[in-house]
Design a protein around this motif. Structure first.
Motif, PDB file in Angstrom:
ATOM      1  N   GLY A 127       0.788  -1.140  -0.180  1.00 50.62           N
ATOM      2  CA  GLY A 127      -0.007   0.036   0.112  1.00 50.62           C
ATOM      3  C   GLY A 127       1.189   1.299   0.038  1.00 50.62           C
ATOM      4  O   GLY A 127       1.933   1.227  -0.550  1.00 50.62           O
ATOM      5  N   MET A 128       0.223   2.384   0.706  1.00 56.68           N
ATOM      6  CA  MET A 128       1.109   3.522   0.614  1.00 56.68           C
ATOM      7  C   MET A 128       2.331   3.295   1.169  1.00 56.68           C
ATOM      8  O   MET A 128       3.384   4.206   0.718  1.00 56.68           O
ATOM      9  N   THR A 129       2.822   2.627   2.174  1.00 59.23           N
ATOM     10  CA  THR A 129       4.026   2.552   2.945  1.00 59.23           C
ATOM     11  C   THR A 129       5.045   2.144   2.015  1.00 59.23           C
ATOM     12  O   THR A 129       6.162   2.602   1.795  1.00 59.23           O
ATOM     13  N   GLY A 130       4.837   0.957   1.379  1.00 57.31           N
ATOM     14  CA  GLY A 130       5.679   0.158   0.289  1.00 57.31           C
ATOM     15  C   GLY A 130       5.860   1.170  -0.800  1.00 57.31           C
ATOM     16  O   GLY A 130       6.975   1.303  -1.246  1.00 57.31           O
ATOM     17  N   MET A 131       4.965   1.975  -1.381  1.00 50.82           N
ATOM     18  CA  MET A 131       5.072   2.632  -2.443  1.00 50.82           C
ATOM     19  C   MET A 131       6.000   3.967  -2.136  1.00 50.82           C
ATOM     20  O   MET A 131       6.707   4.371  -2.857  1.00 50.82           O
ATOM     21  N   THR A 132       5.707   4.421  -1.018  1.00 47.13           N
ATOM     22  CA  THR A 132       6.546   5.657  -0.141  1.00 47.13           C
ATOM     23  C   THR A 132       7.732   5.206  -0.503  1.00 47.13           C
ATOM     24  O   THR A 132       8.821   5.998  -0.822  1.00 47.13           O
ATOM     25  N   ALA A 133       8.098   4.020   0.302  1.00 45.02           N
ATOM     26  CA  ALA A 133       9.565   3.564   0.218  1.00 45.02           C
ATOM     27  C   ALA A 133       9.987   3.416  -1.496  1.00 45.02           C
ATOM     28  O   ALA A 133      11.305   3.965  -1.642  1.00 45.02           O
ATOM     29  N   TYR A 134       9.379   2.619  -2.116  1.00 40.32           N
ATOM     30  CA  TYR A 134       9.790   2.431  -3.413  1.00 40.32           C
ATOM     31  C   TYR A 134      10.250   3.646  -4.201  1.00 40.32           C
ATOM     32  O   TYR A 134      11.061   3.964  -4.864  1.00 40.32           O
ATOM     33  N   CYS A 244      11.212  12.355   3.627  1.00 44.59           N
ATOM     34  CA  CYS A 244       9.843  11.503   3.605  1.00 44.59           C
ATOM     35  C   CYS A 244       8.967  11.989   4.688  1.00 44.59           C
ATOM     36  O   CYS A 244       7.933  11.896   4.705  1.00 44.59           O
ATOM     37  N   GLY A 245       9.733  12.047   6.018  1.00 44.63           N
ATOM     38  CA  GLY A 245       8.967  12.608   6.997  1.00 44.63           C
ATOM     39  C   GLY A 245       9.926  13.216   7.956  1.00 44.63           C
ATOM     40  O   GLY A 245      11.022  13.439   7.737  1.00 44.63           O
ATOM     41  N   GLN A 246       9.287  13.692   9.136  1.00 40.66           N
ATOM     42  CA  GLN A 246      10.237  14.841   9.901  1.00 40.66           C
ATOM     43  C   GLN A 246       9.382  14.565  11.248  1.00 40.66           C
ATOM     44  O   GLN A 246       9.020  15.293  11.883  1.00 40.66           O
ATOM     45  N   ILE A 247       9.194  13.124  11.865  1.00 41.86           N
ATOM     46  CA  ILE A 247       8.303  12.710  13.032  1.00 41.86           C
ATOM     47  C   ILE A 247       8.985  13.417  14.194  1.00 41.86           C
ATOM     48  O   ILE A 247       8.453  13.979  15.183  1.00 41.86           O
ATOM     49  N   GLY A 274      11.768  16.909  -0.936  1.00 42.83           N
ATOM     50  CA  GLY A 274      10.569  16.467  -0.338  1.00 42.83           C
ATOM     51  C   GLY A 274       9.601  15.594  -1.205  1.00 42.83           C
ATOM     52  O   GLY A 274       9.522  15.870  -2.530  1.00 42.83           O
ATOM     53  N   PHE A 275       8.709  14.930  -0.842  1.00 42.03           N
ATOM     54  CA  PHE A 275       7.837  14.292  -1.645  1.00 42.03           C
ATOM     55  C   PHE A 275       6.499  13.754  -0.601  1.00 42.03           C
ATOM     56  O   PHE A 275       6.555  13.250   0.330  1.00 42.03           O
ATOM     57  N   ILE A 276       5.385  13.587  -1.482  1.00 39.41           N
ATOM     58  CA  ILE A 276       4.310  12.656  -0.885  1.00 39.41           C
ATOM     59  C   ILE A 276       3.958  11.921  -1.864  1.00 39.41           C
ATOM     60  O   ILE A 276       4.161  11.947  -3.125  1.00 39.41           O
ATOM     61  N   ILE A 277       3.446  10.627  -1.490  1.00 41.70           N
ATOM     62  CA  ILE A 277       3.296   9.595  -2.122  1.00 41.70           C
ATOM     63  C   ILE A 277       2.324   9.876  -3.324  1.00 41.70           C
ATOM     64  O   ILE A 277       2.535   9.209  -4.623  1.00 41.70           O
ATOM     65  N   SER A 278       1.412  10.760  -3.183  1.00 39.46           N
ATOM     66  CA  SER A 278       0.428  11.093  -4.155  1.00 39.46           C
ATOM     67  C   SER A 278       0.969  11.736  -5.482  1.00 39.46           C
ATOM     68  O   SER A 278       0.440  11.756  -6.421  1.00 39.46           O
ATOM     69  N   ASN A 279       2.274  12.218  -5.042  1.00 34.88           N
ATOM     70  CA  ASN A 279       3.047  12.823  -6.450  1.00 34.88           C
ATOM     71  C   ASN A 279       3.001  11.519  -7.570  1.00 34.88           C
ATOM     72  O   ASN A 279       3.591  11.876  -8.673  1.00 34.88           O
ATOM     73  N   TYR A 280       3.123  10.524  -6.939  1.00 32.28           N
ATOM     74  CA  TYR A 280       3.638   9.294  -8.080  1.00 32.28           C
ATOM     75  C   TYR A 280       2.290   8.515  -8.130  1.00 32.28           C
ATOM     76  O   TYR A 280       2.305   7.458  -8.892  1.00 32.28           O
TER      77      TYR A 280
END
Lengths: 334, 334
Positions: A127-134, A244-247, A274-280
């Motif tokens: 899902g989103m986390t795998g794609m975020t990493a990818y 990806c994040g700045q927790i 910087g990126f957010i997964i919806s860019n992809y």
């Protein structure tokens, strides 16, 4: 049928507390033509949601006070008034409300194959986390065989995927995380080359230098703050830094300050993006196909922390900021 | 024949002073086979040289104490012991020492056409500064027609070239500089859309917002520090930020701190990339060809501040930090 939802009662100031949320009993809604009634099975709990709880403009809309939180979830169709869906189908929706039963327009969810992988995987590695990493690692980080990749928040859902994808690319992988248990997992089960406990290291900059004798070529940044300062002090010429994040900064109540990084970016001809997964969005099919293949080949392990009980959602979310989870944090509704 | 050189006598701490330099009389050297004796005509004086005066590792080697400063210069061949060069030829060399007469291996210099443009242009718009603007803006900034480009250090050699190249791309161009005279030049002669005097503006963030009603798509950063903070607060989604210089920080004696920018880079899916012109060595011919064409077409104006007298080099260099120059700062040796 019982139906419950969790609403944002008030906006957190700094660290969220239980008082910011409220569990409410509500009616079960009825789907109109073209809609489906779905029952949440697995609900994703993510750090980025903290940003949406604030009023400030961010890359996604703020949650509204008095309305339910929403995010990624896997749900089962209970009643369908759309030809494309039948009772018993399983869908992934983003967003779905933090609600047991809800009606959604059919076009806002995607049906998934119940047999390809455990259902919860569609909130994580598939899902989103795998794609975020990818996409973050491959499209921005562009790791080359033999290079050193450092990932912070390494034991988190995105972090573990980043490290493993970097290994698949033939890189030396160094993970930064906050407990010895997490470090053991990264080292023993995922075979990271080096791991660093940022809670125990007194001199992070030196610890990273020691773990990366050839310097840092890619820094996949999930956390920001002082950990990132220490990594940035060790980057190589032409380093790439996907943000990806700045927790570490999400609960800050004033503008966080630190050493300026532009001089390092200049000196090293480095790239930070910087990126957010919806860019992809338009490349999701590529990502899912490749990730599914790696999961089937056993190259990409996936770990979840599953908290049971719909009513545990606020508590699970707050726990994110203590690092209670290893891998993807999911609430199973039953 | 008289011969003089300027050596780095001691490393500056903070702002350089005259005491850091020494003018020395030396012998005129004699070229061996394959070498040429050249006489410096125009010597380039650049902010990046401050970095080389420090001992710290940077993207270029530090200058050595007791040895002459070196950098870009245009020189005339006085005596040649290489078949490719004759007395009277004009060459551009990088580096040449801050020295009136010197011997260099013939392969370290490039002959230039004396008639194509004024000789000093080869240290500016047709030299490193023009190429810095060209590649930094086009390769990293990727300005699109109709976008807003902000450049800091706008009246400097690189800044004026950046603004004009951005105009050629069809962008709205906003320049930040430090005096009304510079602003007038940018507005009246180079036709920048908006200009901002950072010395007079009390609220830079608002001033930039006012000058950029559609936000900032490209920020070409020459200065860093608080000016850049104010621009970064106004960037659009997918903004690109080439980091070319950080002159406001070069004299800092401790690590400069400021608001962390990673959260903005994340929120805006922005790209920040540092560069040094030598990264583009293999594309120089493309750059020179295009820049020469624009200069001939009158699309690219070039302004120099020429200080006369070889012995004025240290004073001219120190003056950079007061912003005494408009455009490229050059010392003419005679």
């Amino acid at each position: 049928m019982q139906n419950r939802q969790i609403i944002l009662k008030s906006r957190p100031v700094g660290r969220p507390t239980g008082d910011n949320f409220e569990l409410k009993e509500i009616e079960v809604p009825t789907p109109a033509e073209g809609e489906i009634l779905v029952k949440s099975l697995y609900i994703s709990v993510d750090p980025y949601m903290r940003g949406r709880m604030s009023d400030a403009k961010s890359y996604v809309e703020p949650f509204k006070v008095g309305e339910p939180i929403n995010g990624g979830a896997v749900a089962e169709v209970v009643e369908s008034r759309h030809a494309g869906f039948s009772k018993g189908d399983v869908v992934v929706g983003r967003p779905l409300a933090w609600q047991e039963l809800q009606v959604v327009p059919a076009e806002t969810v995607n049906k998934i194959d119940k047999n390809a992988a455990p259902l919860s995987y569609y909130l994580g590695i598939l899902g989103m986390t795998g794609m975020t990493a990818y996409f973050g690692l491959l499209d921005i980080g562009k790791p080359q065989k033999g290079e050193t990749v450092v990932v912070s928040g390494a034991a988190g859902a995105v972090g573990t995927a980043v490290g493993q994808i970097a290994q698949i690319q033939g890189c030396r992988v160094v993970g930064i995380a906050g407990s010895d248990e997490k470090l053991r997992y990264l080292k023993d089960e995922l075979h990271f080359d080096e791991v660093i406990n940022y809670h125990e290291e007194k001199e992070m900059e030196k610890a990273i230098a020691d773990a990366c004798p050839d310097g840092v070529d890619v820094y996949f940044d999930n956390v920001g703050g002082e950990i990132s300062d220490a990594v940035m002090a060790n980057i190589n010429k032409f380093a790439r830094i996907p943000i990806c994040g700045q927790i570490s900064l999400y609960n800050a109540t004033s503008v966080p300050t630190g050493p300026r990084i532009q001089p390092i970016i200049l000196k090293k001809s480095a790239l930070m993006q910087g990126f957010i997964i919806s860019n992809y969005l338009d490349r999701f099919p590529e990502g899912i196909t490749q990730l599914t293949e790696w999961v089937k080949e056993g190259k990409l392990k996936h770990r979840e922390t599953v908290v049971k009980g719909f009513e545990k959602l606020p508590e699970a979310f707050i726990g994110l900021f203590d690092g209670v989870n290893t891998g993807k944090l999911i609430v199973e509704t039953k």
